[in-house]
Design a protein around this motif. Structure first.
Motif, mmCIF file in Angstrom:
data_model
loop_
_atom_site.group_PDB
_atom_site.id
_atom_site.type_symbol
_atom_site.label_atom_id
_atom_site.label_comp_id
_atom_site.label_asym_id
_atom_site.label_seq_id
_atom_site.Cartn_x
_atom_site.Cartn_y
_atom_site.Cartn_z
ATOM 1 N N ASN A 34 -92.329 86.260 60.092
ATOM 2 C CA ASN A 34 -92.303 84.809 60.152
ATOM 3 C C ASN A 34 -92.356 84.329 61.599
ATOM 4 O OD1 ASN A 34 -91.982 82.079 59.281
ATOM 5 N ND2 ASN A 34 -89.830 82.208 59.865
ATOM 6 N N GLU A 35 -91.766 85.127 62.497
ATOM 7 C CA GLU A 35 -91.810 84.827 63.923
ATOM 8 C C GLU A 35 -91.726 86.136 64.697
ATOM 9 O OE1 GLU A 35 -88.530 82.188 64.373
ATOM 10 O OE2 GLU A 35 -87.024 83.773 64.286
ATOM 11 N N GLY A 36 -92.012 86.092 65.994
ATOM 12 C CA GLY A 36 -91.967 87.303 66.799
ATOM 13 C C GLY A 36 -92.845 87.162 68.023
ATOM 14 N N LEU A 37 -93.127 88.283 68.662
ATOM 15 C CA LEU A 37 -94.022 88.279 69.815
ATOM 16 C C LEU A 37 -94.831 89.563 69.831
ATOM 17 C CD1 LEU A 37 -92.761 90.330 72.192
ATOM 18 C CD2 LEU A 37 -91.104 88.486 72.377
ATOM 19 N N VAL A 38 -96.013 89.469 70.424
ATOM 20 C CA VAL A 38 -96.894 90.625 70.556
ATOM 21 C C VAL A 38 -97.391 90.670 71.991
ATOM 22 C CG1 VAL A 38 -99.014 91.751 69.799
ATOM 23 C CG2 VAL A 38 -97.657 90.443 68.162
ATOM 24 N N ASP A 39 -97.048 91.715 72.708
ATOM 25 C CA ASP A 39 -97.532 91.902 74.073
ATOM 26 C C ASP A 39 -98.854 92.657 73.989
ATOM 27 O OD1 ASP A 39 -98.086 92.545 76.693
ATOM 28 O OD2 ASP A 39 -96.012 93.042 77.207
ATOM 29 N N LEU A 40 -99.943 91.941 74.196
ATOM 30 C CA LEU A 40 -101.264 92.543 74.038
ATOM 31 C C LEU A 40 -101.591 93.564 75.105
ATOM 32 C CD1 LEU A 40 -103.313 89.390 72.960
ATOM 33 C CD2 LEU A 40 -102.132 91.059 71.525
#
Length: 321
Positions: A34-40
Motif C-alpha cells: 500500500n505504501e513504501g519506497l524503491v531505491d532504483l
C-alpha cells in the motif's frame, strides 16, 4: 539466502497462502505494498517473487497499491528476478478492457462490451449496444464493483442520475451484453503455474443474476475466500474431472501473457457457447468446496513456489509434519 516474496495489499487473503508456506517450512517474506519506497539504484534481493495485487484494493483504502506494485515489479523485472504475475498480469488485473482485448486477440469469445467515460456516454453506449438486457460494471473492478442489470435505457438513466450510481475509480464504465444461461451457475477455472488445477461451479440462483461475475459482490458470505453459512456452502462445487477445449486455450493465453496464477470465469449461453468475462490474477479459493474435493489451491500454489525456489538452489527442509 533466497526466499519467496509475496507482494500484496490484503492480509486477510494472503494469510491463507502464508499458512501453507509455513506448513512446507519455506522461507518467505511478505511485502504489503500500500505504501513504501524503491531505491532504483539498488538491486532487489534474490528470490522468487509472487504478486497478489488486487484490482479492488481501493475499496480497502489502498488506492495506489496497484500503481506502487507496478513500480516494484518493474524494478524486479529490470534486474532479472524470477517474478510470477508480473507487470503484464497486473495490467490485465486492473483493466477489464485490457482483458477483453487480449482475449479477443487469441480468439476467445467475450460478451459484447463498450467502454464509456462520462454519464452521458454511458447512456449512449447502452443505446449503441442495442440489447434488450445489458449490464454495467467497472473497468477496474473486483468484488462485482458497479455491476448492475438493466432491461431498459430508462432504468439505466434513473440509475445514472440517482444517488446509487457508483463512480469507477478509473472513470471507465463498461456496458456489456447480458448472457442468459439456461443453468443457474457460472464456471471458474483455476490455474497454478499456468496449468489447470480444477473448475468450480458457482451457484447464481439467489440474487446473483445481476452478473455472472465476482461472487464477492453479494458480501463475504458468498466470497470464494470464505465458506459462509452452512446453507451457502453448496454455492461452490468443484467439478469432478472437468474437461473442455477451453482449458487448452486458457493455458496458452496465460503463457502468452506471462500469468502464472489465475482464476478465469466463463458462462455458457443457451446454445452452449462459452463467454469468458473475467480473469482474476489475484485468485482465492473456497475452503469448503476444496475440502470435499480433496485438492487445495493455496497448497498447489505453495508447492509451485517451492519448486521455483528450489531451482535457485534452495535446500528443502529435511522433515515436515
Amino acid at each position: 539466502m533466497s526466499k519467496i516474496y509475496v507482494l500484496h495489499e490484503n492480509d486477510e487473503w494472503t494469510i491463507h497462502l502464508t499458512k501453507r508456506l509455513d506448513e512446507l517450512y519455506l522461507p518467505y517474506e511478505v511485502w504489503h505494498l500500500n505504501e513504501g519506497l524503491v531505491d532504483l539504484t539498488e538491486e532487489p534481493p534474490e528470490g522468487v517473487f509472487y504478486s497478489r495485487m488486487s484490482a479492488s484494493s481501493h475499496t480497502r483504502g489502498n488506492r495506489y497499491a496497484p500503481e506502487f506494485t507496478e513500480t516494484v515489479l518493474a524494478w524486479l523485472e529490470r534486474h532479472g528476478r524470477k517474478v510470477f504475475n508480473g507487470t503484464r498480469a497486473l495490467r490485465l488485473e486492473v483493466s477489464k478492457v485490457n482483458q477483453y482485448t487480449a482475449l479477443h486477440g487469441v480468439g476467445i469469445q467475450t460478451p459484447k462490451t463498450i467502454a464509456a467515460a462520462g454519464k452521458k456516454q454511458i447512456i449512449e453506449a447502452a443505446e449503441k449496444m442495442g440489447e434488450k438486457s445489458f449490464i454495467t460494471k467497472h473497468n477496474r473492478a473486483g468484488k462485482g464493483l458497479g455491476v448492475q442489470l438493466f432491461h431498459s435505457i430508462d432504468s439505466l438513466k434513473q440509475y445514472i442520475e440517482g444517488d446509487d450510481f457508483e463512480e469507477p475509480v478509473d472513470g471507465i464504465t463498461l456496458i456489456q451484453q447480458y448472457i442468459q444461461s439456461p443453468e443457474p451457475y457460472i464456471t471458474r477455472c483455476e490455474f497454478v503455474g499456468g496449468k489447470f488445477v480444477y473448475a468450480v461451479q458457482v451457484d447464481t440462483s439467489e440474487g446473483f443474476e445481476l452478473c455472472p461475475a465476482d461472487a464477492c459482490q453479494l458480501g463475504d458470505q458468498f466470497c470464494p475466500a470464505d465458506g459462509g453459512e452452512e446453507e451457502e456452502k453448496a454455492k461452490f462445487q468443484i467439478v469432478e474431472n472437468f474437461q473442455d477445449p477451453i482449458i487448452a486455450a486458457y493455458e496458452k493465453f496465460l503463457l502468452d501473457n506471462q500469468i502464472a496464477v489465475a482464476g478465469i470465469e466463463f458462462i455458457r449461453d443457451e446454445n452452449g457457447i462459452i463467454y469468458t468475462y473475467d480473469i482474476n490474477t489475484n485468485t482465492n479459493y473456497n475452503a469448503d468446496a476444496e475440502a470435499k474435493y480433496g485438492k487445495y489451491g493455496m497448497l498447489e500454489l505453495a508447492v509451485f513456489l517451492e519448486q521455483e525456489l528450489n531451482k535457485l538452489g534452495h535446500i528443502p527442509a529435511l522433515s515436515r509434519s
